[in-house]
Design a protein around this motif. Structure first.
Motif, PDB file in Angstrom:
ATOM      1  N   UNK A  77      37.835  32.742  73.359  1.00  0.00           N
ATOM      2  CA  UNK A  77      37.006  33.496  74.291  1.00  0.00           C
ATOM      3  C   UNK A  77      36.267  34.580  73.512  1.00  0.00           C
ATOM      4  N   UNK A  78      34.976  34.791  73.768  1.00  0.00           N
ATOM      5  CA  UNK A  78      34.256  35.878  73.108  1.00  0.00           C
ATOM      6  C   UNK A  78      34.982  37.208  73.329  1.00  0.00           C
ATOM      7  N   UNK A  79      35.075  38.065  72.289  1.00  0.00           N
ATOM      8  CA  UNK A  79      35.851  39.307  72.378  1.00  0.00           C
ATOM      9  C   UNK A  79      35.517  40.202  73.567  1.00  0.00           C
TER      10      UNK A  79
ATOM     11  N   UNK B   3      39.742  40.874  80.235  1.00  0.00           N
ATOM     12  CA  UNK B   3      40.982  40.293  80.745  1.00  0.00           C
ATOM     13  C   UNK B   3      42.181  41.185  80.419  1.00  0.00           C
ATOM     14  N   UNK B   4      42.224  41.680  79.174  1.00  0.00           N
ATOM     15  CA  UNK B   4      43.371  42.460  78.720  1.00  0.00           C
ATOM     16  C   UNK B   4      43.413  43.834  79.398  1.00  0.00           C
TER      17      UNK B   4
ATOM     18  N   UNK C 215      38.362  38.857  87.019  1.00  0.00           N
ATOM     19  CA  UNK C 215      37.842  37.495  87.094  1.00  0.00           C
ATOM     20  C   UNK C 215      36.637  37.376  86.183  1.00  0.00           C
ATOM     21  N   UNK C 216      36.536  36.268  85.467  1.00  0.00           N
ATOM     22  CA  UNK C 216      35.478  36.030  84.500  1.00  0.00           C
ATOM     23  C   UNK C 216      34.622  34.869  84.990  1.00  0.00           C
TER      24      UNK C 216
ATOM     25  N   UNK D 291      32.598  29.615  75.764  1.00  0.00           N
ATOM     26  CA  UNK D 291      33.851  29.612  75.033  1.00  0.00           C
ATOM     27  C   UNK D 291      33.846  28.451  74.054  1.00  0.00           C
ATOM     28  N   UNK D 292      34.847  28.427  73.210  1.00  0.00           N
ATOM     29  CA  UNK D 292      34.906  27.394  72.186  1.00  0.00           C
ATOM     30  C   UNK D 292      36.320  26.839  72.102  1.00  0.00           C
TER      31      UNK D 292
END
Length: 112
Positions: free
Chosen positions: A87-89, A95-96, A102-103, A109-110
């Protein structure tokens, strides 16, 4: 459709993330559209949490692009794919730092 509305909602989030976030198409567009129509037709049977993730019945009939996913949804997708998802930083930090954040399913993402 044999699925319950809540299960259809989870499938919509999963497949929207695969399609918009990872460029993976596991099901045909017609199958996805059927899931969306089924969930929209059974909107009142969905939990409030699922409704928040899916947006509205009207939006759902048009596309899954607007859907949101939780950290749990992301981990479930990674588990089902059996591959880590990077996930991109800037999104990972959200999230953290914000439990329950919610995203968008469309975040790029990869797969590792």
């Amino acid at each position: 459709m044999l699925l319950k509305p809540e299960a259809a909602g989870r499938q919509i989030i999963y497949h929207s993330f695969l399609y918009y976030g990872l460029d993976i198409n596991e099901i045909k567009d017609a199958e996805f559209d059927k899931l969306c129509v089924f969930a929209a037709d059974n909107w009142d049977a969905l939990s409030d949490d699922m409704k928040k993730k899916l947006g509205s019945a009207e939006k759902l009939r048009a596309s899954g692009y607007h859907c949101l996913m939780s950290q749990q949804d992301l981990y479930a997708a990674a588990e089902k794919l059996r591959r880590p998802i990077l996930i991109p930083p800037n999104h990972l930090n959200a999230f953290i730092k914000k439990p329950g954040h919610l995203m968008p399913v469309s975040v790029r993402c990869f797969l590792r």
